[in-house]
Design an enzyme around this catalytic site. Structure first.
Site, PDB file in Angstrom:
ATOM      1  N   SER A 141      -4.978   3.095 -14.292  1.00  0.00           N
ATOM      2  CA  SER A 141      -6.284   3.631 -14.691  1.00  0.00           C
ATOM      3  C   SER A 141      -6.176   4.534 -15.912  1.00  0.00           C
ATOM      4  O   SER A 141      -5.168   5.222 -16.113  1.00  0.00           O
ATOM      5  CB  SER A 141      -6.831   4.441 -13.519  1.00  0.00           C
ATOM      6  OG  SER A 141      -7.922   5.214 -13.924  1.00  0.00           O
ATOM      7  N   THR A 143      -7.531   7.181 -16.090  1.00  0.00           N
ATOM      8  CA  THR A 143      -7.464   8.553 -15.552  1.00  0.00           C
ATOM      9  C   THR A 143      -6.106   9.189 -15.786  1.00  0.00           C
ATOM     10  O   THR A 143      -5.992  10.417 -15.828  1.00  0.00           O
ATOM     11  CB  THR A 143      -7.713   8.526 -14.017  1.00  0.00           C
ATOM     12  OG1 THR A 143      -8.756   7.619 -13.757  1.00  0.00           O
ATOM     13  CG2 THR A 143      -8.048   9.878 -13.456  1.00  0.00           C
ATOM     14  N   TYR A 166      -5.800  11.385  -7.443  1.00  0.00           N
ATOM     15  CA  TYR A 166      -5.901   9.929  -7.654  1.00  0.00           C
ATOM     16  C   TYR A 166      -5.086   9.510  -8.879  1.00  0.00           C
ATOM     17  O   TYR A 166      -4.246   8.609  -8.810  1.00  0.00           O
ATOM     18  CB  TYR A 166      -7.376   9.531  -7.815  1.00  0.00           C
ATOM     19  CG  TYR A 166      -7.560   8.129  -8.353  1.00  0.00           C
ATOM     20  CD1 TYR A 166      -7.216   7.014  -7.589  1.00  0.00           C
ATOM     21  CD2 TYR A 166      -8.068   7.920  -9.637  1.00  0.00           C
ATOM     22  CE1 TYR A 166      -7.376   5.731  -8.098  1.00  0.00           C
ATOM     23  CE2 TYR A 166      -8.238   6.641 -10.147  1.00  0.00           C
ATOM     24  CZ  TYR A 166      -7.888   5.556  -9.370  1.00  0.00           C
ATOM     25  OH  TYR A 166      -8.033   4.284  -9.878  1.00  0.00           O
ATOM     26  N   LYS A 170      -1.421   7.176  -9.462  1.00  0.00           N
ATOM     27  CA  LYS A 170      -1.235   6.045 -10.394  1.00  0.00           C
ATOM     28  C   LYS A 170      -0.054   6.324 -11.328  1.00  0.00           C
ATOM     29  O   LYS A 170       0.755   5.442 -11.624  1.00  0.00           O
ATOM     30  CB  LYS A 170      -2.507   5.812 -11.223  1.00  0.00           C
ATOM     31  CG  LYS A 170      -3.704   5.342 -10.412  1.00  0.00           C
ATOM     32  CD  LYS A 170      -3.541   3.916  -9.930  1.00  0.00           C
ATOM     33  CE  LYS A 170      -4.719   3.427  -9.137  1.00  0.00           C
ATOM     34  NZ  LYS A 170      -4.520   2.138  -8.477  1.00  0.00           N
ATOM     35  N   GLY A 315     -13.336  18.592 -14.228  1.00  0.00           N
ATOM     36  CA  GLY A 315     -12.320  17.574 -14.516  1.00  0.00           C
ATOM     37  C   GLY A 315     -12.784  16.502 -15.496  1.00  0.00           C
ATOM     38  O   GLY A 315     -12.019  15.592 -15.820  1.00  0.00           O
TER      39      GLY A 315
HETATM   40  P1  NAD Z   1     -12.247  -1.371  -4.465  1.00  0.00           P
HETATM   41  O1  NAD Z   1     -12.206  -0.201  -3.553  1.00  0.00           O
HETATM   42  O2  NAD Z   1     -13.519  -2.100  -4.622  1.00  0.00           O
HETATM   43  O3  NAD Z   1     -11.102  -2.421  -4.086  1.00  0.00           O
HETATM   44  C1  NAD Z   1      -9.892  -2.035  -3.491  1.00  0.00           C
HETATM   45  C2  NAD Z   1      -9.679  -2.940  -2.288  1.00  0.00           C
HETATM   46  O4  NAD Z   1      -8.447  -2.576  -1.666  1.00  0.00           O
HETATM   47  C3  NAD Z   1     -10.775  -2.789  -1.242  1.00  0.00           C
HETATM   48  O5  NAD Z   1     -11.244  -4.068  -0.864  1.00  0.00           O
HETATM   49  C4  NAD Z   1     -10.087  -2.087  -0.081  1.00  0.00           C
HETATM   50  O6  NAD Z   1     -10.616  -2.491   1.171  1.00  0.00           O
HETATM   51  C5  NAD Z   1      -8.648  -2.505  -0.267  1.00  0.00           C
HETATM   52  N1  NAD Z   1      -7.661  -1.538   0.226  1.00  0.00           N
HETATM   53  C6  NAD Z   1      -7.638  -0.203   0.022  1.00  0.00           C
HETATM   54  N2  NAD Z   1      -6.541   0.331   0.586  1.00  0.00           N
HETATM   55  C7  NAD Z   1      -5.853  -0.701   1.149  1.00  0.00           C
HETATM   56  C8  NAD Z   1      -4.638  -0.795   1.840  1.00  0.00           C
HETATM   57  N3  NAD Z   1      -3.886   0.288   2.093  1.00  0.00           N
HETATM   58  N4  NAD Z   1      -4.211  -2.014   2.253  1.00  0.00           N
HETATM   59  C9  NAD Z   1      -4.957  -3.128   2.006  1.00  0.00           C
HETATM   60  N5  NAD Z   1      -6.122  -3.089   1.368  1.00  0.00           N
HETATM   61  C10 NAD Z   1      -6.570  -1.898   0.925  1.00  0.00           C
HETATM   62  O7  NAD Z   1     -11.731  -0.848  -5.897  1.00  0.00           O
HETATM   63  P2  NAD Z   1     -11.746  -1.579  -7.294  1.00  0.00           P
HETATM   64  O8  NAD Z   1     -12.737  -0.901  -8.156  1.00  0.00           O
HETATM   65  O9  NAD Z   1     -11.810  -3.048  -7.127  1.00  0.00           O
HETATM   66  O10 NAD Z   1     -10.310  -1.153  -7.807  1.00  0.00           O
HETATM   67  C11 NAD Z   1      -9.167  -1.981  -7.649  1.00  0.00           C
HETATM   68  C12 NAD Z   1      -7.955  -1.236  -8.170  1.00  0.00           C
HETATM   69  O11 NAD Z   1      -8.201  -0.852  -9.524  1.00  0.00           O
HETATM   70  C13 NAD Z   1      -7.645   0.058  -7.417  1.00  0.00           C
HETATM   71  O12 NAD Z   1      -6.263   0.184  -7.320  1.00  0.00           O
HETATM   72  C14 NAD Z   1      -8.228   1.128  -8.309  1.00  0.00           C
HETATM   73  O13 NAD Z   1      -7.535   2.346  -8.171  1.00  0.00           O
HETATM   74  C15 NAD Z   1      -7.994   0.539  -9.702  1.00  0.00           C
HETATM   75  N6  NAD Z   1      -8.940   1.037 -10.714  1.00  0.00           N
HETATM   76  C16 NAD Z   1     -10.292   0.952 -10.488  1.00  0.00           C
HETATM   77  C17 NAD Z   1     -11.168   1.460 -11.439  1.00  0.00           C
HETATM   78  C18 NAD Z   1     -12.672   1.426 -11.217  1.00  0.00           C
HETATM   79  O14 NAD Z   1     -13.390   2.205 -11.856  1.00  0.00           O
HETATM   80  N7  NAD Z   1     -13.194   0.548 -10.389  1.00  0.00           N
HETATM   81  C19 NAD Z   1     -10.686   2.025 -12.616  1.00  0.00           C
HETATM   82  C20 NAD Z   1      -9.314   2.073 -12.819  1.00  0.00           C
HETATM   83  C21 NAD Z   1      -8.447   1.567 -11.846  1.00  0.00           C
END
Ligand code: NAD
Ligand code: UDP
Length: 362
Positions: A141, A143, A166, A170, A315
């Site tokens: 991210s 972040t 968070y 990462k 933040g």
């Molecule tokens: P999301 O929460 O929609 O998807 C994450 C999925 O992982 C969910 O379906 C959740 O049920 C599953 N999950 C969480 N913990 C788990 C575990 N321990 N075991 C199995 N499944 C698990 O989030 P997203 O927006 O699709 O983000 C996906 C990835 O991208 C994440 O790692 C997030 O940190 C990263 N990310 C997201 C953003 C954003 O703004 N959406 C930005 C930067 C990075």
């Protein structure tokens, strides 16, 4: 003779970015094993992804297998690798989305964040190593860059300084991945993708951004204001050092992100490529202020978004926009969808899913 099957394990595949990436991977012929605990998603999403893919019924079942489970569950992971690694098939790579993603929540429940994100990833990497599956795509991210108030495009080698739990999880995972790459005797191939501000949805509107708790991010909140679930948008600060005083971010359409994953995966699987380690910013390289986003959303969707200004959020940074030249040159990625499409697709998906919930459809 039966064809040897190459499987991709996609963790967190029922989530926002994961589900959109599943469509792109299926359309490109990959066979997917999808692991998700559903802590922040639902199995309905998987059904919809399969319906959206252009595979016929029989093929769908064999091309995408859903397993409900947690990446911290070692026995389950061993079982998955044993089941899908034999003389006829193997898991050739893992695309790892699973994790918790709310900055605000991470300050309230840091242990849950360290456990799910860091312990979960270590667990997964250990099992991958055991089964000699050494190709890994990781969701990082923007972040992790921490405070940047200089209003300059962010490059991958800029200072890493996350200021919340968070972002720190990462950063630590990225460091672990760095360690793996420098191991002498194992040949890991790793792509770290640092997303800026993912938004938008698949054009069908059948999947989208559906977090279980109350959202903190701007676009989901704008959707709620547009749907009249919230009276007005609170804009956190109009005294930032930006042209209109509101925070500037790099919004990126989730389908462009999905294509970025496909290209990154293909890059690490192609052993002719020069590097076995890429760290890439995925954004558009264009900044948009909160007021610009509100204005575009209102015009494109013909809906009013009432707002008021309030104090800056703890933040926050004034400006976070990616330099995407590395992603362009290394994996030939060029985001195609503009801000109007992000606003249109996001609202279309939000309305459609409200309608589905209202009519209790799947
Ligand atoms: P999301 O929460 O929609 O998807 C994450 C999925 O992982 C969910 O379906 C959740 O049920 C599953 N999950 C969480 N913990 C788990 C575990 N321990 N075991 C199995 N499944 C698990 O989030 P997203 O927006 O699709 O983000 C996906 C990835 O991208 C994440 O790692 C997030 O940190 C990263 N990310 C997201 C953003 C954003 O703004 N959406 C930005 C930067 C990075
Ligand atoms: N923002 C806002 N009101 C909200 C949510 C967000 O004004 O209710 C602003 C926030 O201050 C930032 C921008 O919108 O300038 C994007 O915030 P988001 O949380 O979506 O992304 P991040 O700050 O994590 O990049």
């Amino acid at each position: 003779m039966e064809k040897f099957i190459k499987n991709i394990l996609v963790t967190g595949g029922a989530g926002f970015i994961g589900s959109h990436t599943l469509i792109t991977l299926l359309e490109n012929g990959y066979r997917l094993i999808i692991l998700d605990s559903l802590v922040n998603s639902s199995e309905t999403v998987i059904k919809r992804v399969l319906n959206l893919s252009n595979l016929h019924d029989k093929k769908r079942e064999s091309m995408a297998i859903f397993i409900k489970g947690d990446v911290r569950d070692q026995k389950l992971l061993i079982n998955i690798f044993e089941t899908y690694t034999n003389s006829l098939q193997s898991i050739v790579a893992v695309v790892h989305f699973a994790g918790l993603k709310s900055v605000f929540e991470s300050t309230k429940f840091p242990l849950q964040y360290w456990d799910s994100n860091v312990s979960g990833t270590i667990n997964l990497l250990k099992i991958m190593e055991r089964f000699n599956c050494l190709n890994f795509v990781f969701s990082s991210s923007a972040t992790i860059y921490g405070t940047n108030n200089k209003n300059l495009l962010i490059k991958e080698n800029d200072v890493i300084n996350p200021i919340n739990p968070y972002g720190q999880t990462k950063d630590v995972i990225e460091r672990i991945l760095n360690n793996l790459i420098s191991e002498k005797n194992k040949k890991w191939s790793i792509a770290i993708l640092r997303y800026f501000n993912p938004t938008g949805a698949h054009k069908s509107g059948l999947i989208g951004e559906n977090s279980k708790g109350f959202p903190n991010n701007l676009m989901p909140i704008i959707n709620k204001v547009a749907f009249r679930e919230i009276k007005e948008l609170e804009i956190f600060g109009n005294d930032w050092n930006t042209p209109d005083g509101t925070g500037v971010r790099d919004y990126i359409h989730v389908m462009d992100l999905a294509e970025g994953h496909l290209l990154a995966l293909e890059y690490i699987l192609d052993k002719n490529n020069k590097s076995n380690f890429i760290k890439l910013n995925l954004g558009t390289g264009t900044g948009t202020s909160v007021l610009e986003l509100v204005d575009t959303f209102s015009r494109v969707n013909d809906v009013e978004i009432p707002y008021k200004f309030s104090a800056r959020r703890d933040g926050d940074v004034s400006y976070s926009v990616a330099d995407i030249s590395q992603a362009k040159s290394k994996i030939n990625w060029n985001p195609k969808r503009n801000l109007k499409e992000m606003c249109r697709d996001s609202w279309n998906s939000y309305k459609k899913q409200k309608d589905y919930k209202f009519r209790k459809l799947h």
